[in-house]
Design a protein around this motif. Sequence first.
Motif, PDB file in Angstrom:
ATOM      1  N   THR B  42       1.615 -25.490   3.070  1.00 41.39           N
ATOM      2  CA  THR B  42       0.242 -24.993   3.179  1.00 41.39           C
ATOM      3  C   THR B  42       0.199 -23.707   4.000  1.00 41.39           C
ATOM      4  OG1 THR B  42      -0.426 -27.299   3.152  1.00 41.39           O
ATOM      5  CG2 THR B  42      -2.107 -25.701   3.741  1.00 41.39           C
ATOM      6  N   THR B  43       0.882 -23.706   5.147  1.00 39.89           N
ATOM      7  CA  THR B  43       0.873 -22.515   5.996  1.00 39.89           C
ATOM      8  C   THR B  43       1.479 -21.324   5.271  1.00 39.89           C
ATOM      9  OG1 THR B  43       1.341 -24.066   7.778  1.00 39.89           O
ATOM     10  CG2 THR B  43       1.393 -21.734   8.338  1.00 39.89           C
ATOM     11  N   LEU B  44       2.641 -21.530   4.668  1.00 35.30           N
ATOM     12  CA  LEU B  44       3.338 -20.431   3.994  1.00 35.30           C
ATOM     13  C   LEU B  44       2.500 -19.844   2.860  1.00 35.30           C
ATOM     14  CD1 LEU B  44       7.073 -21.507   3.690  1.00 35.30           C
ATOM     15  CD2 LEU B  44       6.225 -19.352   4.598  1.00 35.30           C
ATOM     16  N   THR B  45       1.985 -20.722   1.994  1.00 34.68           N
ATOM     17  CA  THR B  45       1.260 -20.205   0.830  1.00 34.68           C
ATOM     18  C   THR B  45      -0.040 -19.527   1.243  1.00 34.68           C
ATOM     19  OG1 THR B  45       0.322 -22.390   0.451  1.00 34.68           O
ATOM     20  CG2 THR B  45       2.220 -21.785  -0.886  1.00 34.68           C
ATOM     21  N   HIS B  46      -0.561 -19.869   2.415  1.00 33.79           N
ATOM     22  CA  HIS B  46      -1.772 -19.190   2.876  1.00 33.79           C
ATOM     23  C   HIS B  46      -1.472 -17.873   3.574  1.00 33.79           C
ATOM     24  CE1 HIS B  46      -3.901 -22.933   1.969  1.00 33.79           C
ATOM     25  NE2 HIS B  46      -4.951 -22.180   1.913  1.00 33.79           N
ATOM     26  N   GLN B  47      -0.185 -17.618   3.877  1.00 27.33           N
ATOM     27  CA  GLN B  47       0.158 -16.349   4.531  1.00 27.33           C
ATOM     28  C   GLN B  47       0.838 -15.384   3.576  1.00 27.33           C
ATOM     29  OE1 GLN B  47       2.435 -17.296   7.981  1.00 27.33           O
ATOM     30  NE2 GLN B  47       0.659 -18.006   9.108  1.00 27.33           N
ATOM     31  N   LEU B  48       1.000 -15.798   2.324  1.00 26.40           N
ATOM     32  CA  LEU B  48       1.635 -14.930   1.338  1.00 26.40           C
ATOM     33  C   LEU B  48       0.583 -14.405   0.378  1.00 26.40           C
ATOM     34  CD1 LEU B  48       4.792 -17.087   0.723  1.00 26.40           C
ATOM     35  CD2 LEU B  48       4.801 -14.751   1.580  1.00 26.40           C
ATOM     36  N   ARG B  49       0.730 -13.124   0.052  1.00 24.86           N
ATOM     37  CA  ARG B  49      -0.284 -12.448  -0.737  1.00 24.86           C
ATOM     38  C   ARG B  49       0.172 -12.381  -2.186  1.00 24.86           C
ATOM     39  NH1 ARG B  49      -1.483  -6.293   0.960  1.00 24.86           N
ATOM     40  NH2 ARG B  49      -3.441  -5.925  -0.124  1.00 24.86           N
ATOM     41  N   CYS B  50      -0.745 -12.628  -3.088  1.00 22.88           N
ATOM     42  CA  CYS B  50      -0.428 -12.559  -4.511  1.00 22.88           C
ATOM     43  C   CYS B  50      -0.214 -11.098  -4.901  1.00 22.88           C
ATOM     44  CB  CYS B  50      -1.578 -13.154  -5.308  1.00 22.88           C
ATOM     45  SG  CYS B  50      -1.480 -12.811  -7.058  1.00 22.88           S
ATOM     46  N   PRO B  51       0.940 -10.749  -5.508  1.00 22.49           N
ATOM     47  CA  PRO B  51       1.202  -9.345  -5.830  1.00 22.49           C
ATOM     48  C   PRO B  51       0.314  -8.821  -6.954  1.00 22.49           C
ATOM     49  CG  PRO B  51       3.046 -10.724  -6.519  1.00 22.49           C
ATOM     50  CD  PRO B  51       2.063 -11.623  -5.847  1.00 22.49           C
ATOM     51  N   LYS B  52      -0.222  -9.723  -7.748  1.00 22.64           N
ATOM     52  CA  LYS B  52      -1.023  -9.298  -8.896  1.00 22.64           C
ATOM     53  C   LYS B  52      -2.488  -9.085  -8.515  1.00 22.64           C
ATOM     54  CE  LYS B  52      -1.864  -8.546 -13.244  1.00 22.64           C
ATOM     55  NZ  LYS B  52      -1.344  -7.317 -13.823  1.00 22.64           N
ATOM     56  N   CYS B  53      -2.991  -9.953  -7.626  1.00 26.66           N
ATOM     57  CA  CYS B  53      -4.444  -9.978  -7.468  1.00 26.66           C
ATOM     58  C   CYS B  53      -4.905  -9.475  -6.105  1.00 26.66           C
ATOM     59  CB  CYS B  53      -4.963 -11.374  -7.749  1.00 26.66           C
ATOM     60  SG  CYS B  53      -3.714 -12.640  -7.533  1.00 26.66           S
ATOM     61  N   GLN B  54      -4.052  -8.695  -5.439  1.00 27.89           N
ATOM     62  CA  GLN B  54      -4.436  -7.869  -4.298  1.00 27.89           C
ATOM     63  C   GLN B  54      -5.068  -8.563  -3.103  1.00 27.89           C
ATOM     64  OE1 GLN B  54      -6.660  -4.577  -5.927  1.00 27.89           O
ATOM     65  NE2 GLN B  54      -5.361  -4.701  -7.709  1.00 27.89           N
ATOM     66  N   ASN B  55      -6.172  -9.270  -3.295  1.00 26.59           N
ATOM     67  CA  ASN B  55      -6.831  -9.798  -2.107  1.00 26.59           C
ATOM     68  C   ASN B  55      -6.915 -11.312  -2.086  1.00 26.59           C
ATOM     69  OD1 ASN B  55      -7.209  -7.370  -0.740  1.00 26.59           O
ATOM     70  ND2 ASN B  55      -8.925  -6.888  -2.068  1.00 26.59           N
ATOM     71  N   GLU B  56      -5.921 -11.953  -2.690  1.00 28.54           N
ATOM     72  CA  GLU B  56      -5.884 -13.405  -2.662  1.00 28.54           C
ATOM     73  C   GLU B  56      -4.536 -13.862  -2.129  1.00 28.54           C
ATOM     74  OE1 GLU B  56      -8.351 -15.815  -5.930  1.00 28.54           O
ATOM     75  OE2 GLU B  56      -7.034 -14.312  -6.757  1.00 28.54           O
ATOM     76  N   THR B  57      -4.543 -15.005  -1.462  1.00 27.01           N
ATOM     77  CA  THR B  57      -3.269 -15.604  -1.088  1.00 27.01           C
ATOM     78  C   THR B  57      -2.692 -16.281  -2.326  1.00 27.01           C
ATOM     79  OG1 THR B  57      -4.266 -17.718  -0.540  1.00 27.01           O
ATOM     80  CG2 THR B  57      -4.132 -16.100   1.217  1.00 27.01           C
ATOM     81  N   ILE B  58      -1.390 -16.547  -2.294  1.00 25.43           N
ATOM     82  CA  ILE B  58      -0.837 -17.232  -3.457  1.00 25.43           C
ATOM     83  C   ILE B  58      -1.355 -18.665  -3.513  1.00 25.43           C
ATOM     84  CG2 ILE B  58       1.227 -15.777  -3.551  1.00 25.43           C
ATOM     85  CD1 ILE B  58       2.820 -18.206  -2.526  1.00 25.43           C
ATOM     86  N   ALA B  59      -1.873 -19.170  -2.382  1.00 20.35           N
ATOM     87  CA  ALA B  59      -2.446 -20.514  -2.387  1.00 20.35           C
ATOM     88  C   ALA B  59      -3.748 -20.548  -3.183  1.00 20.35           C
ATOM     89  CB  ALA B  59      -2.707 -20.978  -0.959  1.00 20.35           C
ATOM     90  N   ALA B  60      -4.485 -19.447  -3.175  1.00 22.39           N
ATOM     91  CA  ALA B  60      -5.814 -19.442  -3.792  1.00 22.39           C
ATOM     92  C   ALA B  60      -5.820 -18.846  -5.188  1.00 22.39           C
ATOM     93  CB  ALA B  60      -6.772 -18.652  -2.901  1.00 22.39           C
ATOM     94  N   SER B  61      -4.767 -18.106  -5.532  1.00 23.59           N
ATOM     95  CA  SER B  61      -4.817 -17.342  -6.771  1.00 23.59           C
ATOM     96  C   SER B  61      -4.491 -18.196  -7.993  1.00 23.59           C
ATOM     97  CB  SER B  61      -3.836 -16.182  -6.704  1.00 23.59           C
ATOM     98  OG  SER B  61      -3.742 -15.588  -7.973  1.00 23.59           O
ATOM     99  N   ALA B  62      -5.193 -17.922  -9.072  1.00 20.48           N
ATOM    100  CA  ALA B  62      -4.959 -18.637 -10.329  1.00 20.48           C
ATOM    101  C   ALA B  62      -4.028 -17.850 -11.249  1.00 20.48           C
ATOM    102  CB  ALA B  62      -6.284 -18.896 -11.030  1.00 20.48           C
TER     103      ALA B  62
END
Lengths: 177, 157
Positions: B42-62
């Motif tokens: 949970t911590t890691l995925t909330h601190q990593l940024r999705c390369p495609k969608c700019q302003n989302e974490t990979i935890a939140a991005s679809a």
Amino acid sequence: MTRRLLLLVPLVLFAGLAVFLYRGLNHDPVGRESALIGREFPAFSLATVADPDVRHDASLLAGKVTLVNVWGAWCPTCREEMPQLMALAEQGVRLVGVDYKDTREAATEFLDTLGDPFAVNLFDPDGTLGFDLGVYGAPESFLVDRDGIIRYHHTGAIRPENVEQEILPRVQRWRDD
Amino acid sequence: MARRLIRTVLLAGLLTALLGVAAAATIEVRDFDDPQLARRYTTLTHQLRCPKCQNETIAASASPIAADMRERVAAMLEAGRSDREIQDFLVQRFGEYVLYRPRLSPRTWLLWGGPFLLVGLGGVILAWRVRRRTAPRALDAAERRRLDALLDREDRS
């Protein structure tokens, strides 16, 4: 006099901030530079689209300047750049395709309708090579020099002006090198 | 009064329920045998940024690439890799861009140090101004004569 000048400090700060933020408005974060520039092309072992029994590894890229293009039949922008890829192939640029998260049927149909500029088409249905290349949306292209080092990265469709201004000069430069 | 309270409570309940739906819709459920791993995931995925969608974490991005990255993070956690190793692995491929908490390096000194620099600068300016305002200064001879003259005139009028 210095007191008067001091009054200008907020204005100067505001102007600086405005310029900084204005530049941010036009800055496209999608076009940022790949983390792989100057690094070796990642190792892989993949079959081709044409033949599941023919496998290639990174030695495929040795000895020749190659443009590696990551594409998929599902990707409309890839369709858009096909004429430019055909033109590059006609001008003698060696192209290697990475068919990314695709099926063999769809890929073959795509190449039958739009033409096949690729010397080899690697089949990457799980996107593993794509992941190692840091691909986050097809199409993406990587120029690889004779020693297998990635020298240039292009995100999105290759447009006619990209061919003339960016890709051909770089291919020439790394051939001469 | 009571009606207003009921209305507020109902509205708050509705909003909470909606939030729950939105959160559940984005991420797949991932089971870890070890609760420690689940926490790190949970911590890691909330601190990593999705390369495609700019302003989302990979935890939140679809986006598909975020799903691939979550998959990799989970697999590497299960394989016993450290947080640092997982971050390095992703940075090597997608660049420093994916770190929502940039690392301390010469390129990010200003970013991390900037706020402290500004607070320090503010403190210096404040100290300078306060000192200037409070320090009383003895009048020199000319000023004293002028003061005497003024007071003198005042007395006479």
